[in-house]
Design a protein around this motif. Structure first.
Motif, PDB file in Angstrom:
ATOM      1  N   ASP A 351       0.833  -1.245   0.059  1.00  0.00           N
ATOM      2  CA  ASP A 351       0.036  -0.074  -0.080  1.00  0.00           C
ATOM      3  C   ASP A 351       0.772   1.260  -0.106  1.00  0.00           C
ATOM      4  O   ASP A 351       1.510   1.352   0.800  1.00  0.00           O
ATOM      5  N   ILE A 353       1.589   5.042   0.781  1.00  0.00           N
ATOM      6  CA  ILE A 353       1.258   5.817   1.778  1.00  0.00           C
ATOM      7  C   ILE A 353       2.111   7.109   1.557  1.00  0.00           C
ATOM      8  O   ILE A 353       1.780   8.196   2.472  1.00  0.00           O
ATOM      9  N   GLN A 410       5.779   2.725   0.749  1.00  0.00           N
ATOM     10  CA  GLN A 410       4.878   1.747   1.255  1.00  0.00           C
ATOM     11  C   GLN A 410       5.018   1.480   2.527  1.00  0.00           C
ATOM     12  O   GLN A 410       5.776   1.532   3.371  1.00  0.00           O
ATOM     13  N   GLN A 411       3.704   0.655   2.809  1.00  0.00           N
ATOM     14  CA  GLN A 411       3.710   0.256   4.121  1.00  0.00           C
ATOM     15  C   GLN A 411       4.864  -0.632   4.786  1.00  0.00           C
ATOM     16  O   GLN A 411       5.385  -0.338   5.979  1.00  0.00           O
ATOM     17  N   ILE A 533       2.304   5.400   9.644  1.00  0.00           N
ATOM     18  CA  ILE A 533       1.477   4.945   8.404  1.00  0.00           C
ATOM     19  C   ILE A 533       0.193   5.803   8.603  1.00  0.00           C
ATOM     20  O   ILE A 533       0.022   6.417   7.394  1.00  0.00           O
ATOM     21  N   HIS A 534      -0.314   6.093   9.678  1.00  0.00           N
ATOM     22  CA  HIS A 534      -1.558   6.978   9.623  1.00  0.00           C
ATOM     23  C   HIS A 534      -1.269   8.322   9.288  1.00  0.00           C
ATOM     24  O   HIS A 534      -2.043   8.744   8.477  1.00  0.00           O
ATOM     25  N   LYS A 537      -0.747   9.017   5.516  1.00  0.00           N
ATOM     26  CA  LYS A 537      -1.779   9.012   5.065  1.00  0.00           C
ATOM     27  C   LYS A 537      -2.572  10.294   5.170  1.00  0.00           C
ATOM     28  O   LYS A 537      -3.503  10.559   4.386  1.00  0.00           O
TER      29      LYS A 537
END
Length: 551
Positions: A351, A353, A410-411, A533-534, A537
């Motif tokens: 994913d 981010i 990415q994550q 990660i949060h 985003k």
């Protein structure tokens, strides 16, 4: 007069020669002759021939795969170097000077095994090291991140020999005993016999020692220097040459070398950056972490004079070296396993981010000496989920990437950057205590130490003068500081740290911040990996960048 007229003169002359008497008036005219070497008899000792061998040294290896977009490192490439040396007729002895079981993204993942859900805890590294053919290791401090049953399991799986003189297993009844490996005691030293083609031999002794950094209830650390001296003295009685495999700070290596001047080479680890230091007639060598480089020590021993010559060569491990097929197969197996495991934990490794216009610098050499954009990213993420925090800090040792991230983020990149995970805490700290903490955490004394601090981008400094949120740091003001729970000494397995010694736990009432607002926007849990990660985003620029990439 002719001799034949007197036949009795012949036996008489021969008799005189046999009795050691020289016949009188016999004159020999000298002539030049080419002397032929005498053929050796059974009683003659043959000339001893030099004994040559190569020590291939690695240290502080946490990742099995290439790094920097495949440009450097990679254990399958190390396997190729070893095989090429052997194919050229060299005797190769491969050593790893501590820190191989932990930490890494893969090693910290909790995955499904036939025995149940467990952390990988270095299984991948042991299998890769076995496939390469590593010969000897000593423990690093991070081996003891593992609980005792896991450490014992990895020891049993290892086909390489572990050596340690100063790290022992505490006994319930008191005292200590050696660790066990495949039913055998882990020895203080070992002796390896090396032959040349002529059949001449030398005996190479190796001792191992580790710095007492990671304290665990099952460990007993003996004094480094006393234990090393006893092991050296014992090994010396059985060896022609004794060397060290050490996981110590460079200052400790230096002290050990001065105390044991008979050791010509200490193959060290712990600092993560290559160095070669001469102490008298001896040398201390350390390669770069994660097999970005290896040291090749070309050794020639003269059994007649008992002298050893060493030429030390630092060899970069780059994409120019092909991967060994057999080891690469093991690496790819574990990479696929890691992806499946991350997905099972609710992460999406592929994913996207974020996007790094400039490389995010998570290399040890920069993070442990200066402020980096990776440090800003992580600390700012802590303030994103905890808006009450005036400042966020973290220890650079919690970042284990030792690499740069360019382009799409990415994550999986964040998981690899912060494999330990762990919660964050916050607390009100007096300005004078905060200044003392920053002075220590940013001092030159901590260069290349994992205790070196990284901080959020709202702090600037010139020397020991700090400006926070545009204003000079006030010694009498209270500041809300966010940090990893590890730094307060409250995290499981924290052990002793510089910050414990400073009394950071008493500088504030440390509690978990209220993360309800962040959780309402998708934050899963109070874990530094999820927090970064949060936060990434939430960056509105990501939407624009992703739209540009799609177009």
């Amino acid at each position: 007069m002719k001799l034949l007229k007197y036949p009795l003169l012949v036996p008489i002359a021969l008799l005189l020669v046999l009795l050691g008497c020289k016949p009188k008036q016999v004159v020999m005219t000298p002539v030049e002759t080419a002397e032929k070497p005498m053929r050796p008899t059974v009683l003659q000792a043959k000339a001893l021939q030099p004994i040559k061998f190569v020590l291939l040294q690695l240290n502080d290896v946490y990742e099995i795969s290439p790094m920097d977009n495949g440009k450097v490192a990679g254990m399958a490439r190390v396997a190729t170097v070893r095989k090429q040396l052997q194919a050229a007729g060299n005797t190769v002895i491969t050593v790893l000077s501590g820190d191989y079981l932990s930490p890494s993204l893969l090693g910290t993942l909790k995955c499904q095994f036939p025995t149940g859900k467990e952390r990988v805890n270095g299984r991948q590294m042991v299998e890769v090291m076995n496939a390469i053919g590593v010969d000897y290791v000593t423990f690093g401090n991070h081996e003891f991140d593992l609980k005792l049953p896991d450490l014992q399991a990895r020891n049993a799986e290892s086909r390489f020999q572990i050596i340690t003189a100063n790290v022992k297993l505490k006994q319930d009844a008191g005292g200590y005993a050696p660790f066990q490996q495949n039913g055998q005691a882990v020895e203080d030293f070992m002796v390896r016999r090396i032959w040349n083609q002529a059949g001449d031999t030398m005996r190479l002794g190796l001792i191992g020692v580790t710095l007492p950094f990671n304290l665990q209830p099952y460990l007993q650390y003996l004094d480094i220097y006393d234990a090393a001296t006893q092991a050296y003295n014992a090994a010396q009685k059985q060896s022609d040459v004794v060397m060290g495999i050490t996981h110590l700070s460079i200052l400790q290596d230096d002290t050990l070398s001065r105390r044991l001047p008979g050791m010509p080479l200490l193959m060290g680890g712990h600092e993560h950056v290559n160095m070669l230091r001469t102490v008298g007639s001896a040398r201390i060598a350390k390669a770069d972490a994660n097999a970005k480089t290896v040291y090749l020590h070309w050794c020639t021993y003269d059994p007649a004079t008992k002298k050893l010559e060493i030429f030390s060569q630092l060899m970069p491990i780059t994409e120019a070296i092909p991967a060994d097929a057999a080891v690469e197969q093991v690496v790819q197996k574990w990479e696929a396993f890691a992806d499946d495991c991350m997905k099972a934990q609710g992460y999406q490794p592929d994913d996207t981010i974020g996007y790094a216009l400039s490389p995010l610098d998570g290399r040890d050499a920069t993070m442990r000496t200066s402020q980096t954009n990776m440090g800003f990213l992580i600390a700012n993420a802590m303030r994103t989920v905890d808006p009450t925090a005036d400042l966020a800090i973290l220890n650079s040792g919690s970042v284990r990437l030792d690499d740069q991230i360019t382009g799409l983020v990415q994550q999986r990149h964040i998981l690899a950057t912060l494999p330990f995970g762990g919660n964050i805490l916050h607390g009100n700290m007096r300005g004078s205590d905060l200044r003392r903490l920053l002075d220590m955490g940013l001092s030159k004394e901590l260069d290349m130490n994992g205790a070196h601090l990284q901080y959020s981008s709202n702090l600037s400094r010139t020397g020991t003068n700090y400006v926070l949120n545009g204003k000079p740091l006030d010694d009498n003001k209270m500041y809300m500081v966010a940090l990893p729970g590890f730094l307060t000494g409250t995290a499981p397995g924290t052990g002793e740290t510089i910050y414990n010694a400073m009394g950071i736990a008493k500088m504030a009432a440390w509690t978990e911040p209220d993360l309800k607002a962040a959780k309402a926007k998708g934050l899963k849990q109070n874990d530094i990996r999820d927090i970064v990660i949060h936060a990434m985003k939430q960056d509105p620029g990501l939407v624009v960048i992703m739209q540009m990439l799609r177009n």
